[in-house]
Design an enzyme around this catalytic site. Structure first.
Site, mmCIF file in Angstrom:
data_model
loop_
_atom_site.group_PDB
_atom_site.id
_atom_site.type_symbol
_atom_site.label_atom_id
_atom_site.label_comp_id
_atom_site.label_asym_id
_atom_site.label_seq_id
_atom_site.Cartn_x
_atom_site.Cartn_y
_atom_site.Cartn_z
ATOM 1 N N ASP A 24 0.881 -1.175 0.000
ATOM 2 C CA ASP A 24 0.000 0.000 0.000
ATOM 3 C C ASP A 24 0.912 1.216 0.000
ATOM 4 O O ASP A 24 1.538 1.532 1.004
ATOM 5 C CB ASP A 24 -0.894 -0.032 1.255
ATOM 6 C CG ASP A 24 -1.690 1.262 1.438
ATOM 7 O OD1 ASP A 24 -1.649 2.129 0.543
ATOM 8 O OD2 ASP A 24 -2.353 1.399 2.485
ATOM 9 N N LYS A 87 2.632 11.266 -3.409
ATOM 10 C CA LYS A 87 1.622 10.535 -4.186
ATOM 11 C C LYS A 87 0.674 11.492 -4.916
ATOM 12 O O LYS A 87 0.158 11.172 -5.982
ATOM 13 C CB LYS A 87 0.835 9.628 -3.244
ATOM 14 C CG LYS A 87 -0.182 8.723 -3.914
ATOM 15 C CD LYS A 87 -0.777 7.780 -2.897
ATOM 16 C CE LYS A 87 -1.864 6.913 -3.463
ATOM 17 N NZ LYS A 87 -2.370 5.991 -2.424
ATOM 18 N N GLU A 187 -7.197 0.369 -4.540
ATOM 19 C CA GLU A 187 -7.214 0.285 -3.077
ATOM 20 C C GLU A 187 -8.546 -0.265 -2.538
ATOM 21 O O GLU A 187 -8.537 -1.154 -1.690
ATOM 22 C CB GLU A 187 -6.901 1.653 -2.463
ATOM 23 C CG GLU A 187 -5.424 2.010 -2.614
ATOM 24 C CD GLU A 187 -5.120 3.484 -2.422
ATOM 25 O OE1 GLU A 187 -6.003 4.230 -1.957
ATOM 26 O OE2 GLU A 187 -3.995 3.896 -2.752
ATOM 27 N N ASP A 207 -12.841 5.361 2.737
ATOM 28 C CA ASP A 207 -11.411 5.444 3.052
ATOM 29 C C ASP A 207 -11.021 6.885 3.401
ATOM 30 O O ASP A 207 -10.869 7.733 2.525
ATOM 31 C CB ASP A 207 -10.616 4.938 1.837
ATOM 32 C CG ASP A 207 -9.099 4.958 2.077
ATOM 33 O OD1 ASP A 207 -8.652 5.516 3.102
ATOM 34 O OD2 ASP A 207 -8.363 4.409 1.236
HETATM 35 P P1 ADP Z 1 -2.979 7.377 3.873
HETATM 36 O O1 ADP Z 1 -3.854 6.319 3.309
HETATM 37 O O2 ADP Z 1 -3.352 8.755 3.423
HETATM 38 O O3 ADP Z 1 -1.524 7.097 3.654
HETATM 39 P P2 ADP Z 1 -3.565 6.437 6.608
HETATM 40 O O4 ADP Z 1 -4.695 5.551 6.277
HETATM 41 O O5 ADP Z 1 -2.330 5.814 7.114
HETATM 42 O O6 ADP Z 1 -3.227 7.450 5.450
HETATM 43 O O7 ADP Z 1 -4.125 7.488 7.688
HETATM 44 C C1 ADP Z 1 -3.315 8.416 8.307
HETATM 45 C C2 ADP Z 1 -4.151 9.349 9.129
HETATM 46 O O8 ADP Z 1 -4.839 8.612 10.138
HETATM 47 C C3 ADP Z 1 -3.353 10.424 9.845
HETATM 48 O O9 ADP Z 1 -3.981 11.678 9.678
HETATM 49 C C4 ADP Z 1 -3.422 9.988 11.304
HETATM 50 O O10 ADP Z 1 -3.367 11.099 12.183
HETATM 51 C C5 ADP Z 1 -4.785 9.334 11.356
HETATM 52 N N1 ADP Z 1 -4.915 8.427 12.491
HETATM 53 C C6 ADP Z 1 -4.158 7.345 12.771
HETATM 54 N N2 ADP Z 1 -4.556 6.778 13.924
HETATM 55 C C7 ADP Z 1 -5.597 7.523 14.397
HETATM 56 C C8 ADP Z 1 -6.442 7.464 15.562
HETATM 57 N N3 ADP Z 1 -6.279 6.519 16.491
HETATM 58 N N4 ADP Z 1 -7.401 8.397 15.715
HETATM 59 C C9 ADP Z 1 -7.563 9.372 14.785
HETATM 60 N N5 ADP Z 1 -6.815 9.487 13.692
HETATM 61 C C10 ADP Z 1 -5.829 8.575 13.496
HETATM 62 MG MG MG Z 2 -4.568 4.822 2.270
#
Ligand code: ADP
Ligand code: MG
Length: 614
Positions: A24, A87, A187, A207
């Protein structure tokens, strides 16, 4: 071929299936996953803490490159040399991102062509593909360290809305990182694969990541996963929730937004604190902390009120995606939550309410896409026979157009079966035959691609150049067999041939052709630009000559002579190698003759009307 070997307590078990990993490649975080004993797992870093690699690349003073958590910390002290959210730039031209340029703390440059953006770090220029490759390399070394063997084959996920250029850019990044990218997967499809076993029917994948929101509706039937519609907001995600907390804390501190810019370090510190507060509020009712001797405090209830408008925006997208899929919320059989931000309790509650049914949140929302990618990889490795995935065409298919240019009709990675058509015309007056040469490959000039066959559409009724409408249709069936149909629409003349595109191209040859297309991208772009300019100039010269001979009575001597001079200049430039001088000569000729053409048209229309005695 890589073998899948795992160390068990009672010795080593080896199977001969190639190990393919799932990746991913996220805007905020990236992960790599693999299948062990039939179950998907995400790989943790050396510290054994997290499976997430922040998608951040930092270039140090002495030329080292750091990826991940450490790089993320450098966002505060060295934003110019720390690249995040790359990205968003994949497969984008400078024009595409003009509006959101301020978003990036680093320098994005336009390399003066219509081509893709580059990022400047110190004295070097990096393409988003290269930067993404650095993140992928980090993931590659993670999984290789975990499994103690070289890993080559991978499946990489992309948002469902990614276009062909963005998908190709992702594939190229994989290749640059040393992966053999077997498949680019959507995705939401990956998330659905990782979700409850045996789901069927309409599935919504919600998502909410770090910087983007995507909502997709999939139709799953007999193991076929089809994306029905997608919607979302490329500037809405966890970062926005952080921002509202920053604003709230600023009020408590008696400071304002200007303090964030005037004191960037304070700005970054409060931003990181806000992210921590947000995550904590996903678990507890109150967050309290001291900053600069002042007490900061927020309750979950307050946060939820502040977050409401952001969540409402995601629900608007949900309404749109349902409308596009022609489904009602009640017709959705399963809702899968993806992305770290869906850990926020109010997000989960509001989505549950919206769809009127419990959501699937058994798996880590930030791991589910990688887990699904690993499952997809396992299917490709032949370990899961009961799931069928739609196949894709590995190389673009197209025809040769004037000047030896490749015109791709079915782009690489298109799902098959598929069908596409495009219209062409003749370039010479009275042209009777049209040769249609079919090629496969990624290079801009057909001479570098592979010829699959050619045929002739003959007996086109005589017409001036540009008048015939020739519809060329490519039909690629599920077995990868291509049928090319050509039809002249004005006369209904038709001919067709069957071509077997994959015949004769081995995996190795295919890989070579792809590498070739990456390595030669720059010279190809230059050659294409020159050829296109020449083609356009030649047709302008033809119509210029025609214009002069047909309007001798309307134009003055001086006008005719000036037009002739400009035409000669254009003719001369066409024989040269300089695209810009051709464009300039064309521009001058056009500027001079446009008002003349308008006048001639007026005169001709008036004459025609008088002739008809209206
Ligand atoms: P992406 O797909 O954009 O790479 P992710 O799915 O990894 O991103 O999500 C990252 C986001 O999730 C960040 O903004 C992070 O602060 C938020 N996040 C991660 N854990 C938590 C949580 N426990 N509560 C709220 N937000 C969270
Ligand atoms: Mg993602």
């Amino acid at each position: 071929m890589a073998t899948f070997s795992i160390n068990l307590k009672d010795g080593t078990v080896e199977t001969n299936k190639p190990l393919i990993v799932g990746i991913d490649l996220g805007t905020t975080n990236s992960l790599v996953a693999f299948i062990k004993d039939g179950q998907p797992y995400c790989v943790k870093g050396a510290d054994g803490r997290s499976t997430l690699v922040p998608s951040v690349v930092h270039f140090t003073e002495n030329g080292d490159i750091i990826v991940g958590d450490v790089a993320k910390e450098k966002l505060i002290e060295d934003p110019a040399n720390t690249i995040f959210s790359v990205k968003r730039l994949m497969g984008k031209s400078f024009k595409d991102i003009q509006k959101n340029r301020d978003f990036f703390g680093y320098q994005i440059i336009d390399d003066d062509t219509e081509s893709l953006v580059k990022i400047r770090v110190k004295d070097r220029f990096y393409s988003p593909v290269e930067l993404s490759a650095l993140i992928l390399k980090e993931l590659k070394s993670r999984i290789e360290a975990e499994l103690g063997q070289a890993i080559e084959k991978a499946v990489i996920t992309v948002p469902a809305y990614f276009n062909d250029t963005q998908r190709q850019a992702t594939r190229d990044a994989g290749k640059l990182a040393g992966f053999d990218v077997l498949r680019i997967v959507n995705e939401p499809t990956a998330a659905a694969l990782a979700a409850p076993p045996g789901i069927e029917g309409a599935v919504a994948v919600y998502d909410l990541g770090g910087g983007t929101f995507d909502i997709s509706i999939l139709q799953i039937q007999d193991g076929i996963y089809e994306v029905l519609s997608t919607n979302g907001d490329t500037f809405l995600g966890g970062d926005d929730f952080d921002r509202i907390l920053v604003e709230f804390f600023l009020v408590q501190l008696g400071q304002n937004r200007d303090d964030l810019t005037s004191n960037p370090e304070f700005g970054q510190r409060i931003r990181l604190l806000a992210e921590r507060a947000k995550k904590e509020l996903s678990k507890t009712d109150v967050f309290e902390e001291e900053l600069e001797g002042k007490k900061l405090c927020i309750t979950q209830a307050t946060f939820e009120i502040l977050a409401e408008p952001l969540i409402e925006r995601t629900l608007d997208c949900c309404r749109n995606v349902l409308r596009d899929a022609k489904l009602s919320a009640a017709q959705i059989g399963q809702v899968v939550l993806v992305g770290g931000s869906t850990r926020i309790p109010i997000v989960k509650r509001r989505v549950t309410e919206f769809f009127g049914r419990p959501v699937f949140d058994d798996l880590n929302p930030d791991e589910i896409v990688a887990l699904g990618a690993a499952i997809q990889a396992d299917i490709l490795a032949g370990n899961q026979q009961d799931i069928l995935l739609l196949d894709i065409t590995p190389l673009s298919l197209g025809i040769e157009t004037v000047g030896g240019l490749m015109d791709a009709i079915i782009p690489r990675n298109s799902k098959i079966p598929t069908k596409a058509a495009r219209q062409y015309t003749t370039s010479v007056d009275g042209q009777k035959n049209l040769k249609i040469s079919v090629f496969q490959g990624e290079r801009d000039l057909v001479e570098h691609n592979r010829k699959l066959g050619e045929f002739i559409l003959s007996n086109i009724p005589p017409m001036p150049a540009g008048l015939p409408k020739i519809d060329i249709q490519f039909i690629l069936n599920a077995d990868g067999i291509l049928i090319v149909r050509a039809r002249e629409l004005r006369s209904n003349l038709e001919t067709q041939v069957e071509i077997k595109p994959t015949y004769g191209i081995s995996e190795e040859e295919m890989a070579l052709m792809l590498i070739d297309s990456i390595q030669n991208a720059e010279s190809d772009i230059a050659a294409r630009g020159l050829l296109e300019a020449r083609n356009e100039a030649n047709s302008i010269i033809l119509s210029g000559d025609k214009f002069l001979s047909q309007n001798a009575e309307i134009l003055s001597e001086a006008e005719q002579s000036e037009t002739r001079t400009l035409l000669t200049k254009l003719r001369e430039s066409v024989t040269g190698q300089d695209k810009d001088s051709i464009l300039l000569a064309m521009e001058l000729l056009n500027a001079y003759t446009t008002p003349l053409a308008h006048r001639a048209l007026d005169v001709n229309i008036r004459a025609a009307m008088q002739g008809k005695k209206i």
